[in-house]
Structures are given as C-alpha cells and as structure tokens.
Enzyme design. Structure first.
Site, PDB file in Angstrom:
ATOM      1  N   THR A 131       0.834  -1.205   0.124  1.00 22.07           N
ATOM      2  CA  THR A 131       0.141  -0.026  -0.005  1.00 22.07           C
ATOM      3  C   THR A 131       0.701   1.333   0.097  1.00 22.07           C
ATOM      4  O   THR A 131       2.316   1.192   0.617  1.00 22.07           O
ATOM      5  CB  THR A 131      -0.801  -0.008   1.472  1.00 22.07           C
ATOM      6  OG1 THR A 131      -1.448   1.177   1.573  1.00 22.07           O
ATOM      7  CG2 THR A 131      -0.183  -0.253   2.527  1.00 22.07           C
ATOM      8  N   ASP A 132       0.435   2.206  -0.321  1.00 24.96           N
ATOM      9  CA  ASP A 132       0.927   3.504  -0.246  1.00 24.96           C
ATOM     10  C   ASP A 132       1.256   4.069   0.813  1.00 24.96           C
ATOM     11  O   ASP A 132       1.674   4.778   1.279  1.00 24.96           O
ATOM     12  CB  ASP A 132       0.356   4.555  -1.166  1.00 24.96           C
ATOM     13  CG  ASP A 132      -0.952   5.025  -0.875  1.00 24.96           C
ATOM     14  OD1 ASP A 132      -1.709   4.381  -0.174  1.00 24.96           O
ATOM     15  OD2 ASP A 132      -1.792   5.774  -1.369  1.00 24.96           O
ATOM     16  N   GLU A 133       0.271   3.635   2.019  1.00 23.39           N
ATOM     17  CA  GLU A 133       0.167   4.008   3.469  1.00 23.39           C
ATOM     18  C   GLU A 133       1.626   3.931   4.130  1.00 23.39           C
ATOM     19  O   GLU A 133       2.058   4.528   5.075  1.00 23.39           O
ATOM     20  CB  GLU A 133      -0.950   3.460   4.094  1.00 23.39           C
ATOM     21  CG  GLU A 133      -2.146   3.608   3.218  1.00 23.39           C
ATOM     22  CD  GLU A 133      -3.379   3.427   4.217  1.00 23.39           C
ATOM     23  OE1 GLU A 133      -3.421   3.355   5.348  1.00 23.39           O
ATOM     24  OE2 GLU A 133      -4.406   3.044   3.569  1.00 23.39           O
ATOM     25  N   TYR A 180      -1.507  -0.700  11.021  1.00 23.43           N
ATOM     26  CA  TYR A 180      -1.757  -1.308   9.791  1.00 23.43           C
ATOM     27  C   TYR A 180      -0.515  -0.996   8.716  1.00 23.43           C
ATOM     28  O   TYR A 180       0.230  -1.734   8.448  1.00 23.43           O
ATOM     29  CB  TYR A 180      -2.973  -0.664   9.122  1.00 23.43           C
ATOM     30  CG  TYR A 180      -3.108  -1.053   7.614  1.00 23.43           C
ATOM     31  CD1 TYR A 180      -3.184  -2.314   7.184  1.00 23.43           C
ATOM     32  CD2 TYR A 180      -2.968  -0.096   6.457  1.00 23.43           C
ATOM     33  CE1 TYR A 180      -3.227  -2.496   5.793  1.00 23.43           C
ATOM     34  CE2 TYR A 180      -3.204  -0.456   5.317  1.00 23.43           C
ATOM     35  CZ  TYR A 180      -3.425  -1.655   4.937  1.00 23.43           C
ATOM     36  OH  TYR A 180      -3.106  -1.860   3.470  1.00 23.43           O
ATOM     37  N   LYS A 184       2.354  -3.392   7.182  1.00 21.51           N
ATOM     38  CA  LYS A 184       2.728  -3.491   5.809  1.00 21.51           C
ATOM     39  C   LYS A 184       3.735  -3.350   5.508  1.00 21.51           C
ATOM     40  O   LYS A 184       4.697  -3.970   4.583  1.00 21.51           O
ATOM     41  CB  LYS A 184       1.763  -2.734   5.201  1.00 21.51           C
ATOM     42  CG  LYS A 184       0.328  -3.262   4.840  1.00 21.51           C
ATOM     43  CD  LYS A 184      -0.068  -4.447   4.342  1.00 21.51           C
ATOM     44  CE  LYS A 184       0.092  -4.594   3.101  1.00 21.51           C
ATOM     45  NZ  LYS A 184      -0.334  -5.887   2.303  1.00 21.51           N
TER      46      LYS A 184
HETATM   47  P1  NAD Z   1      -9.536  -7.319   2.244  1.00 25.03           P
HETATM   48  O1  NAD Z   1      -9.588  -7.119   3.673  1.00 25.03           O
HETATM   49  O2  NAD Z   1     -10.814  -7.023   1.426  1.00 25.03           O
HETATM   50  O3  NAD Z   1      -9.324  -8.827   2.136  1.00 25.03           O
HETATM   51  C1  NAD Z   1      -8.188  -9.539   2.665  1.00 25.03           C
HETATM   52  C2  NAD Z   1      -8.382 -11.116   2.483  1.00 25.03           C
HETATM   53  O4  NAD Z   1      -7.382 -11.735   3.046  1.00 25.03           O
HETATM   54  C3  NAD Z   1      -9.715 -11.685   3.033  1.00 25.03           C
HETATM   55  O5  NAD Z   1     -10.287 -12.364   2.150  1.00 25.03           O
HETATM   56  C4  NAD Z   1      -9.251 -12.327   4.175  1.00 25.03           C
HETATM   57  O6  NAD Z   1      -9.986 -13.433   4.584  1.00 25.03           O
HETATM   58  C5  NAD Z   1      -7.815 -12.929   4.007  1.00 25.03           C
HETATM   59  N1  NAD Z   1      -7.085 -13.045   5.038  1.00 25.03           N
HETATM   60  C6  NAD Z   1      -6.991 -12.049   6.137  1.00 25.03           C
HETATM   61  N2  NAD Z   1      -5.999 -12.833   7.114  1.00 25.03           N
HETATM   62  C7  NAD Z   1      -5.805 -14.079   6.602  1.00 25.03           C
HETATM   63  C8  NAD Z   1      -5.035 -15.184   7.009  1.00 25.03           C
HETATM   64  N3  NAD Z   1      -4.326 -14.955   8.256  1.00 25.03           N
HETATM   65  N4  NAD Z   1      -4.473 -15.957   6.004  1.00 25.03           N
HETATM   66  C9  NAD Z   1      -5.285 -16.064   4.800  1.00 25.03           C
HETATM   67  N5  NAD Z   1      -6.007 -15.167   4.336  1.00 25.03           N
HETATM   68  C10 NAD Z   1      -6.401 -14.006   5.323  1.00 25.03           C
HETATM   69  O7  NAD Z   1      -8.309  -6.571   1.723  1.00 25.03           O
HETATM   70  P2  NAD Z   1      -8.180  -5.879   0.319  1.00 25.03           P
HETATM   71  O8  NAD Z   1      -8.480  -4.501   0.382  1.00 25.03           O
HETATM   72  O9  NAD Z   1      -8.629  -6.789  -0.796  1.00 25.03           O
HETATM   73  O10 NAD Z   1      -6.618  -5.623   0.148  1.00 25.03           O
HETATM   74  C11 NAD Z   1      -5.836  -6.800  -0.355  1.00 25.03           C
HETATM   75  C12 NAD Z   1      -4.209  -6.419  -0.419  1.00 25.03           C
HETATM   76  O11 NAD Z   1      -4.151  -5.328  -0.994  1.00 25.03           O
HETATM   77  C13 NAD Z   1      -3.833  -6.207   1.163  1.00 25.03           C
HETATM   78  O12 NAD Z   1      -2.444  -6.690   1.293  1.00 25.03           O
HETATM   79  C14 NAD Z   1      -3.860  -4.627   1.470  1.00 25.03           C
HETATM   80  O13 NAD Z   1      -2.774  -4.232   2.217  1.00 25.03           O
HETATM   81  C15 NAD Z   1      -3.510  -4.254  -0.130  1.00 25.03           C
HETATM   82  N6  NAD Z   1      -3.910  -2.985  -0.405  1.00 25.03           N
HETATM   83  C16 NAD Z   1      -5.419  -2.791  -0.401  1.00 25.03           C
HETATM   84  C17 NAD Z   1      -5.729  -1.459  -0.794  1.00 25.03           C
HETATM   85  C18 NAD Z   1      -7.084  -0.905  -0.764  1.00 25.03           C
HETATM   86  O14 NAD Z   1      -7.583   0.229  -0.881  1.00 25.03           O
HETATM   87  N7  NAD Z   1      -7.939  -1.741  -0.219  1.00 25.03           N
HETATM   88  C19 NAD Z   1      -4.729  -0.483  -1.267  1.00 25.03           C
HETATM   89  C20 NAD Z   1      -3.410  -0.859  -1.454  1.00 25.03           C
HETATM   90  C21 NAD Z   1      -2.959  -2.139  -1.199  1.00 25.03           C
HETATM   91  P1  TYD Z   2     -10.754   4.020   4.469  1.00 23.27           P
HETATM   92  O1  TYD Z   2     -11.522   3.675   3.446  1.00 23.27           O
HETATM   93  O2  TYD Z   2     -10.963   3.200   5.755  1.00 23.27           O
HETATM   94  O3  TYD Z   2      -9.125   3.849   4.020  1.00 23.27           O
HETATM   95  P2  TYD Z   2      -7.842   4.542   4.225  1.00 23.27           P
HETATM   96  O4  TYD Z   2      -8.011   4.619   5.715  1.00 23.27           O
HETATM   97  O5  TYD Z   2      -7.068   3.174   4.118  1.00 23.27           O
HETATM   98  O6  TYD Z   2      -7.446   5.638   3.254  1.00 23.27           O
HETATM   99  O7  TYD Z   2     -10.954   5.479   4.600  1.00 23.27           O
HETATM  100  C1  TYD Z   2     -10.773   6.581   3.451  1.00 23.27           C
HETATM  101  C2  TYD Z   2     -10.834   7.958   3.975  1.00 23.27           C
HETATM  102  O8  TYD Z   2     -12.005   8.293   4.629  1.00 23.27           O
HETATM  103  C3  TYD Z   2      -9.765   8.208   5.238  1.00 23.27           C
HETATM  104  O9  TYD Z   2      -9.140   9.373   5.275  1.00 23.27           O
HETATM  105  C4  TYD Z   2     -10.667   8.102   6.533  1.00 23.27           C
HETATM  106  C5  TYD Z   2     -11.946   8.448   6.044  1.00 23.27           C
HETATM  107  N1  TYD Z   2     -13.210   7.778   6.558  1.00 23.27           N
HETATM  108  C6  TYD Z   2     -14.273   8.648   7.128  1.00 23.27           C
HETATM  109  O10 TYD Z   2     -13.996  10.026   7.121  1.00 23.27           O
HETATM  110  N2  TYD Z   2     -15.280   8.030   7.848  1.00 23.27           N
HETATM  111  C7  TYD Z   2     -15.505   6.613   7.821  1.00 23.27           C
HETATM  112  O11 TYD Z   2     -16.328   6.063   8.317  1.00 23.27           O
HETATM  113  C8  TYD Z   2     -14.507   5.651   7.289  1.00 23.27           C
HETATM  114  C9  TYD Z   2     -14.571   4.185   7.190  1.00 23.27           C
HETATM  115  C10 TYD Z   2     -13.332   6.345   6.683  1.00 23.27           C
END
Ligand code: NAD
Ligand code: TYD
Length: 374
Positions: A131-133, A180, A184
């Site tokens: 992630t970019d975070e 988080y 990562k």
């Molecule tokens: P998500 O939370 O929707 O899905 C995570 C999945 O991992 C779930 O299916 C869960 O059951 C599985 N999981 C969790 N713990 C596990 C374990 N111990 N063993 C096996 N499976 C396990 O997450 P997402 O949003 O789809 O993100 C997927 C990846 O992409 C993550 O690594 C996250 O850090 C990265 N990512 C997400 C975003 C975003 O905006 N969602 C952006 C950049 C990177």
């Molecule tokens: P989120 O979807 O949790 O992603 P991330 O924290 O990984 O960026 O949140 C996106 C943005 O929205 C973040 O700045 C937090 C804000 N946010 C709210 O203001 N209210 C909410 O209920 C949630 C879930 C997020």
C-alpha cells in the site's frame, strides 16, 4: 509459470485478481488460499468457482506447515500475495492481529516458497501487494487544489486537481503511522530481504486506495453508499479534509497482471490513479450519485453528513506518482473517476443481498461498537 498461488483471493482486491487470472489464463492453475476472516467472502467469486483451472484452499497464511503442504501439493511456481488485515481503524483497536497476519504470515509464505523452490529461481516469482500508506503522509500545501503537471486517462476527468506538489515515489522513505501501515511496511522489508539475502525473485507494488464492487462495507465508499441508501448518518472523520488517491479496483488487477508477467525482479512499482479527492468532496459525489440513482430529489441525503471525532493519527494526504509504471510497462488507469463511481454505486445498489448478508449479525454489532462515543 503455470501454478499460481493467490493469497487473500476471497477479499476485495484478491477476488478481482483471481477472476481476471482464471478468465484470462485457462492454462494456469489458480490456487486461491484464504482464511475467510470477516473480510473474506466466497460469494465474491461465485461466477468462477466451478472453473477447472481454479481451486480454493481455506487456510491461514500463518500456518507454516499447511503453507508448505500447499506449495508441494500444487507445485506452486508463482505467488501473488494479497492476504492481509487491511482496515486502519481495526488496526488501532487490535494491532497484534495485524502484526501476526501481515508480518508473520508474509514471512511464513516467503519461507515456504524459499524451501520449496530450493534455490531454483528460474521462472519463479513472489509478488507482494502493498500500500501507499507505508510512505506516511504528505502535506496538504494547496488546500484549494492545483492543476497537476501530468496527464493520464484518469486525470482527463472533470476533477483534475492535486493538493500539493509532492508525491510518493518508489524511493520515498518509509514512514508509516498506523499499526496497519507499520505492519505492511514490515512485510515489504521482509520481502525485499528475501531477495537481497537469498536471491528470491520478488516484486513489491504499493498502490493507492481502491474502490469498486465487493469491497467490505467498513471502508469509506461502500459504507457510505449503504448508509445513504438506508438514511443512516455518514460519519465523516475530523473535518473531511483528508485527501486520498482513488483507483478503480479492476485497474489495479490489470496492473497486477502486467507486473506479475512483465515487471522487473527486485523492483518496486507505485500504482495510483492520479486522482486525488478530499473526503468531503468525494462524499458529496457519493450522495449525489446515490440520490440520483434512487430517484430522490437532489439534496435529499445531504443532512446525513455527520462530523465525528477524527481517527487517531489520521494521515492527511496520500498521492502516488505512478509514472514509472506508465513509462516502463505502459500501464495507466482505464476509467475516469466519474465513470468508476457510477459503476460502483450501481453495483452496490443492484447487489443489496450481497451487502445485507455481510452487514447483518456480527458485523452490525461491531459497527455499533466502533462508532459508539465518536
Ligand atoms: P480485504 O480485507 O478485503 O481482504 C483480505 C483477505 O485476506 C480476506 O479475504 C481475508 O479473509 C484474507 N485473510 C486475512 N487474514 C488472513 C490469513 N491470516 N490467512 C489467509 N487469509 C487471510 O483486503 P483488500 O482491500 O482486498 O486488500 C488486499 C491487499 O491489498 C492487502 O494486502 C492490502 O494491504 C493491499 N492494499 C489494499 C488497498 C485498498 O485500498 N483496499 C490499497 C493498496 C493495497
Ligand atoms: P478508508 O476507506 O478506511 O481507507 P484508508 O484509511 O486506508 O485510506 O478511509 C478512507 C478515508 O475516509 C480516510 O481518510 C478515513 C475516512 N473515513 C471517514 O471519514 N469515515 C469513515 O467512516 C471511514 C471508514 C473512513
């Protein structure tokens, strides 16, 4: 490479990656390994679950013995690792789970891959999705927004602003603030260490916020779409001034496909939409879109906006520069944001049963608890 292990394939991004690979590569065997935590949902993959080139394995990535078994049983030669705990608010409440899954789970996969591949790295690949975070937060130096100095398909959309001149680049120093992002960041370091120490062919990508179908409704976009639909308050953290760069999830999956096949070993690629939005502006777009699609007069749901206590350590601005990926591999986002948001809102409104399934029972209790006292 023929036997690909995709971890976290029942989650949001993972399900899009699994779908793309199963459909596009009938010659590959796709093994989706997922623990099915609260965020994993096999309903996300209903359309491909019977395909002959697809196998689901329910397992925890921290279960080293089981992971070793899976490598041997399915002759794994490529890994796309997405399994993780992914929600910042949960990490604030329960950091241990994040360290366990994101750090130790990643290490368990790396170690199992190293043992199974046994130094024969040719045609092998361990691709870690991050992630970019991990880069921390950027300043919001231009609160009114400026025209950014780049052009992409996505940035030709109406909203075409950056909120500062600085961006995250591939060599930006890691500076995570939340449990988080700290977990990562740690997992990214382990992946690179396995390349540098043992020669494992690794790749890491760092992507901005994703949105689209099948996202668990604790994240901003699906949560707010669902709340607007049900006339529930929209909890805006702080003043809603925080900025995120949003990318349509299918564009992320396309980038993962390209990088998995064409990316250079040991490289890092940033993936982003050049699509920055202040939370409050994005929330207004969501309200307008949901009201329009539900046939409500404009302004019906504006009163749902509710400012609540800010998230602890809330990063102010994320903004990715993905020029390297564009220049080296020719990737750019295919969807303009307006188009992506329209598709996304329609999907959630059309798939209420999917949403109801998730938001009933345990999750409802969790949600109430999370917002109590805010
Ligand atoms: P998500 O939370 O929707 O899905 C995570 C999945 O991992 C779930 O299916 C869960 O059951 C599985 N999981 C969790 N713990 C596990 C374990 N111990 N063993 C096996 N499976 C396990 O997450 P997402 O949003 O789809 O993100 C997927 C990846 O992409 C993550 O690594 C996250 O850090 C990265 N990512 C997400 C975003 C975003 O905006 N969602 C952006 C950049 C990177
Ligand atoms: P989120 O979807 O949790 O992603 P991330 O924290 O990984 O960026 O949140 C996106 C943005 O929205 C973040 O700045 C937090 C804000 N946010 C709210 O203001 N209210 C909410 O209920 C949630 C879930 C997020």
């Amino acid at each position: 490479m023929k036997n690909i292990l995709i971890t976290g394939g029942a989650g949001f991004i993972g399900s899009h990656v699994v779908r793309l690979f199963v459909n596009k590569y009938p010659d590959y065997h796709i093994v989706n390994l997922d623990k099915l935590t609260y965020a994993g949902n096999l309903a996300n993959l209903k359309d491909i679950e019977d395909r002959p080139n697809y196998t689901f394995v329910k397992a925890d990535i921290c279960d080293f013995d089981k992971i070793q078994e899976v490598f041997a049983q399915y002759h794994i030669d490529g890994v796309i690792h997405l399994a993780a705990e992914s929600h910042v608010d949960r990490s604030i409440k329960d950091p241990f789970t994040f360290a366990r899954t994101n750090v130790l789970g990643t290490l368990s996969l790396l170690q199992a891959a190293k043992q199974y591949w046994n130094g024969e790295w040719e045609d092998k690949r361990f691709y870690h999705i991050s992630t970019d975070e991990v880069y921390g937060a950027l300043e919001l130096t231009h609160p009114q927004g400026i025209e950014p100095p780049f052009t992409t398909t996505a940035s030709s959309s109406e909203h075409h602003l950056a909120y500062g001149k600085d961006f995250f680049y591939e060599d930006t120093k890691y500076n995570p603030h939340s449990p988080y992002s700290a977990s990562k960041a740690s997992s990214d370091h382990f992946v690179r260490a396995f390349h540098d120490t043992y020669g494992m062919p690794t790749i890491v990508t760092n992507c901005s916020n994703n949105y689209g179908p099948y996202q668990f409704p604790e994240k901003l976009i699906p949560l707010f779409i669902n709340n607007i639909r049900h006339g529930k308050p929209l909890p805006v953290y702080g003043k809603g001034e925080n900025v995120r760069d949003w990318l349509y999830v299918v564009d992320h999956a396309r980038a993962i496909d390209l990088i998995f096949h064409k990316g250079k070993i040991a490289e890092t690629y940033n993936i982003g939409g050049f699509n920055e939005w202040k939370n409050i502006d994005l929330i207004k777009v969501l309200i307008k879109t949901v009201d329009r699609l539900l046939g409500n007069p404009e302004g019906t749901s504006d009163h749902l906006i509710t400012y609540v206590t800010d998230r602890a350590g809330h990063d102010l601005r994320y903004a990715i520069d993905s020029t390297k990926l564009k220049n080296e591999l020719g990737w750019e986002p295919s969807l303009q944001f307006e188009e992506g948001i329209e598709k996304t809102v329609r999907w959630y409104l059309d798939n209420q049963a999917w949403m109801d399934n998730i938001t009933s029972g345990e999750y409802e209790k969790y949600y109430e608890e999370m917002y109590k006292g805010r």
